[in-house]
Design a protein around this motif. Sequence first.
Motif, PDB file in Angstrom:
ATOM      1  N   LEU A 147      -1.931  -9.505 -39.923  1.00 38.20           N
ATOM      2  CA  LEU A 147      -1.607  -8.256 -40.860  1.00 38.20           C
ATOM      3  C   LEU A 147      -1.157  -8.905 -42.010  1.00 38.20           C
ATOM      4  CD1 LEU A 147      -0.637  -5.907 -38.274  1.00 38.20           C
ATOM      5  CD2 LEU A 147      -2.831  -6.106 -39.247  1.00 38.20           C
ATOM      6  N   ASN A 148      -0.137  -9.787 -42.046  1.00 41.38           N
ATOM      7  CA  ASN A 148       0.465 -10.225 -43.309  1.00 41.38           C
ATOM      8  C   ASN A 148      -0.532 -11.062 -44.055  1.00 41.38           C
ATOM      9  OD1 ASN A 148       3.111  -9.445 -42.372  1.00 41.38           O
ATOM     10  ND2 ASN A 148       3.553 -11.344 -41.040  1.00 41.38           N
ATOM     11  N   HIS A 153       0.573 -16.250 -27.423  1.00 38.51           N
ATOM     12  CA  HIS A 153       0.795 -16.418 -28.710  1.00 38.51           C
ATOM     13  C   HIS A 153       0.338 -15.160 -29.354  1.00 38.51           C
ATOM     14  CE1 HIS A 153      -3.267 -17.720 -28.308  1.00 38.51           C
ATOM     15  NE2 HIS A 153      -3.578 -17.889 -29.535  1.00 38.51           N
ATOM     16  N   ARG A 154       0.984 -13.955 -28.811  1.00 43.90           N
ATOM     17  CA  ARG A 154       0.366 -12.583 -29.448  1.00 43.90           C
ATOM     18  C   ARG A 154       1.163 -12.529 -30.744  1.00 43.90           C
ATOM     19  NH1 ARG A 154       1.293  -7.356 -29.756  1.00 43.90           N
ATOM     20  NH2 ARG A 154      -0.265  -6.109 -29.170  1.00 43.90           N
ATOM     21  N   VAL A 155       1.856 -13.242 -31.333  1.00 47.11           N
ATOM     22  CA  VAL A 155       2.459 -13.237 -32.305  1.00 47.11           C
ATOM     23  C   VAL A 155       1.317 -13.331 -33.474  1.00 47.11           C
ATOM     24  CG1 VAL A 155       3.250 -15.529 -32.724  1.00 47.11           C
ATOM     25  CG2 VAL A 155       4.178 -14.006 -33.938  1.00 47.11           C
ATOM     26  N   GLU A 156       0.286 -13.953 -33.125  1.00 49.00           N
ATOM     27  CA  GLU A 156      -1.067 -14.240 -34.115  1.00 49.00           C
ATOM     28  C   GLU A 156      -1.489 -12.630 -34.525  1.00 49.00           C
ATOM     29  OE1 GLU A 156      -4.168 -16.253 -32.435  1.00 49.00           O
ATOM     30  OE2 GLU A 156      -4.709 -14.607 -31.121  1.00 49.00           O
ATOM     31  N   PHE A 165     -11.214 -12.030 -36.608  1.00 44.61           N
ATOM     32  CA  PHE A 165     -10.139 -12.521 -37.536  1.00 44.61           C
ATOM     33  C   PHE A 165      -8.838 -12.849 -36.721  1.00 44.61           C
ATOM     34  CE2 PHE A 165      -6.799 -11.669 -40.527  1.00 44.61           C
ATOM     35  CZ  PHE A 165      -6.703 -12.696 -41.278  1.00 44.61           C
ATOM     36  N   SER A 166      -8.423 -13.853 -36.216  1.00 46.05           N
ATOM     37  CA  SER A 166      -7.237 -13.958 -35.315  1.00 46.05           C
ATOM     38  C   SER A 166      -6.154 -14.043 -36.229  1.00 46.05           C
ATOM     39  CB  SER A 166      -7.560 -15.445 -34.381  1.00 46.05           C
ATOM     40  OG  SER A 166      -7.159 -16.352 -35.334  1.00 46.05           O
ATOM     41  N   GLY A 167      -6.185 -14.515 -37.524  1.00 46.47           N
ATOM     42  CA  GLY A 167      -5.029 -14.672 -38.274  1.00 46.47           C
ATOM     43  C   GLY A 167      -4.474 -16.088 -38.259  1.00 46.47           C
ATOM     44  N   GLY A 168      -5.356 -17.211 -37.805  1.00 46.41           N
ATOM     45  CA  GLY A 168      -5.198 -18.611 -37.966  1.00 46.41           C
ATOM     46  C   GLY A 168      -5.647 -19.333 -39.185  1.00 46.41           C
ATOM     47  N   GLN A 169      -5.441 -20.664 -39.295  1.00 49.24           N
ATOM     48  CA  GLN A 169      -5.995 -21.217 -40.252  1.00 49.24           C
ATOM     49  C   GLN A 169      -7.540 -21.165 -40.492  1.00 49.24           C
ATOM     50  OE1 GLN A 169      -5.724 -25.497 -40.060  1.00 49.24           O
ATOM     51  NE2 GLN A 169      -6.785 -25.811 -41.957  1.00 49.24           N
TER      52      GLN A 169
END
Length: 247
Positions: A55-56, A47-50, A16-20
């Motif tokens: 978490l969001n 793109h470490r902001v992912e 789970f990277s947090g992308g679509q």
Amino acid sequence: MSLFPPLLPRHALVLFSGGQDSTTCLAHALSRYERVETIAFDYGQRHRVELDARLNVLQALRQQFPAWGERLGEDHLLDVNVLGHISETSLTRDTAFAMEASGLPNTFVPGRNLLFLTLAAALAYRRGMDVLVTGVCETDFSGYPDCRDDTMKAMQIALSLGMDKRLLIDTPLMWIDKAQTWQLAHELGDASGVADGGKALVDLIVEHSHTCYLGDREHRHAWGYGCGSCPACELRARGYARYSAAA
């Protein structure tokens, strides 16, 4: 009537990277498996902001889809910065996106998915899990060889043999494009039992997930946040436009 079968008595670990794509895979796992956990990797990506966005996404899923939240277990983050140290790619270095002589984009991080799956399998072994869910795709993708179906089949055999435990690598997005991925998220949300769950899940993915290779969380588009011009943004934007037109 639900479009999806009863939960399988299996335990899944979602990459789970947090992308679509990985958010849609997480919804797929929560619709299918009895117990679900998540794993992500910090490999020095630009793109470490992912890693913050994911978490969001997890928080929003727990709040908006409580039945899923009850079965959404522990989240794991592994430091694999060594991958960034040995990779000369535009995802781990401040270089422009370009095509290489090999025909692959310089966003290809050699061995990334192979390493991720191996580490995920080791964690799954320790935690008694027998399914790995990943958002790799061979239909609407950048040509990465470690996203191909043959690679996944080979990894499933190798990991099952190496762990002496039968593992399933579940790839729900393998044969669908980005527009169909948006549609799948809508269908999964509709089948969740939440009122207007399809729209809620798509809106959640738009607002909270992150795809942009440049890590842009300032520019908001109909399909979410991103620079709008990197390969990942272009794929996501085209898919959302086709999905919206067909809705």
